[in-house]
Enzyme design. Structure first.
Site, PDB file in Angstrom:
ATOM      1  N   HIS A 136     -98.486  60.067  77.807  1.00 12.62           N
ATOM      2  CA  HIS A 136     -98.628  59.328  76.830  1.00 12.62           C
ATOM      3  C   HIS A 136     -97.138  58.977  76.030  1.00 12.62           C
ATOM      4  CE1 HIS A 136    -100.799  57.084  73.454  1.00 12.62           C
ATOM      5  NE2 HIS A 136    -101.347  56.889  74.264  1.00 12.62           N
ATOM      6  N   ALA A 137     -96.307  59.635  76.468  1.00 10.46           N
ATOM      7  CA  ALA A 137     -94.893  59.132  75.928  1.00 10.46           C
ATOM      8  C   ALA A 137     -94.151  57.994  76.736  1.00 10.46           C
ATOM      9  CB  ALA A 137     -93.948  60.426  75.971  1.00 10.46           C
TER      10      ALA A 137
END
Length: 159
Positions: A136-137
């Site tokens: 998700h980064a």
């Protein structure tokens, strides 16, 4: 990846090209190549390898066939693999609705993991489960939606 008719996945899908260089700095690769396992039915073991990406599907398939032949007697994760890869896994024996992979690396693995399963005929079409795990980064639902929509467009263009 090129398919007949010249239709390709959008090369701007850069959110799936992030990783770390040798010094631990965030890097966006120019291209990423698939890391996959070659299953050996005779002993139910695998060889894990990376085949270098090519825009030309026939060239890529030739490279993959050459790699599979070169390493057909190996049973392991091959050493000296490039760092600009994404993982591909296949479950051709299983029809599934959800699949999740956890990469145990302290949360630093930024590349996606793409998985597909058993395809089956349904309503005059072939249906195949396809999932992608992301970090998700570097990506979120918007990026996943774009990827899946482009894959669907590619598949639709093949018939």
């Amino acid at each position: 990846m090129c398919f007949s008719g010249g239709k390709t996945l959008d090369k701007s899908l850069t959110e799936f090209k992030y990783g770390w260089d040798a010094d631990g700095n965030l890097i966006k690769w120019d291209f990423v190549s698939p890391s996959y396992t070659d299953f050996h039915a005779e002993d139910e073991n695998f060889t894990k390898m990376v085949t270098e990406y090519s825009d030309d599907l026939l060239e890529f398939c030739g490279r993959m066939a050459d790699d599979r032949e070169r390493y057909k007697n190996d049973r392991a994760v091959l050493e000296d693999q490039p760092k600009n890869f994404f993982d591909v896994t296949c479950l051709p024996w299983v029809k599934y609705t959800h699949f999740d992979v956890h990469v145990f690396d302290e949360g630093k693995f930024l590349a996606p993991v793409v998985t597909w399963g058993k395809y089956e005929p349904a309503g005059g079409k072939l249906i195949m489960p396809l999932t992608m795990n992301i970090h998700h980064a570097v990506a979120d639902g918007f990026h996943l939606s774009r990827f899946f929509n482009e894959v669907q467009e590619l598949m639709d263009s093949l018939h």
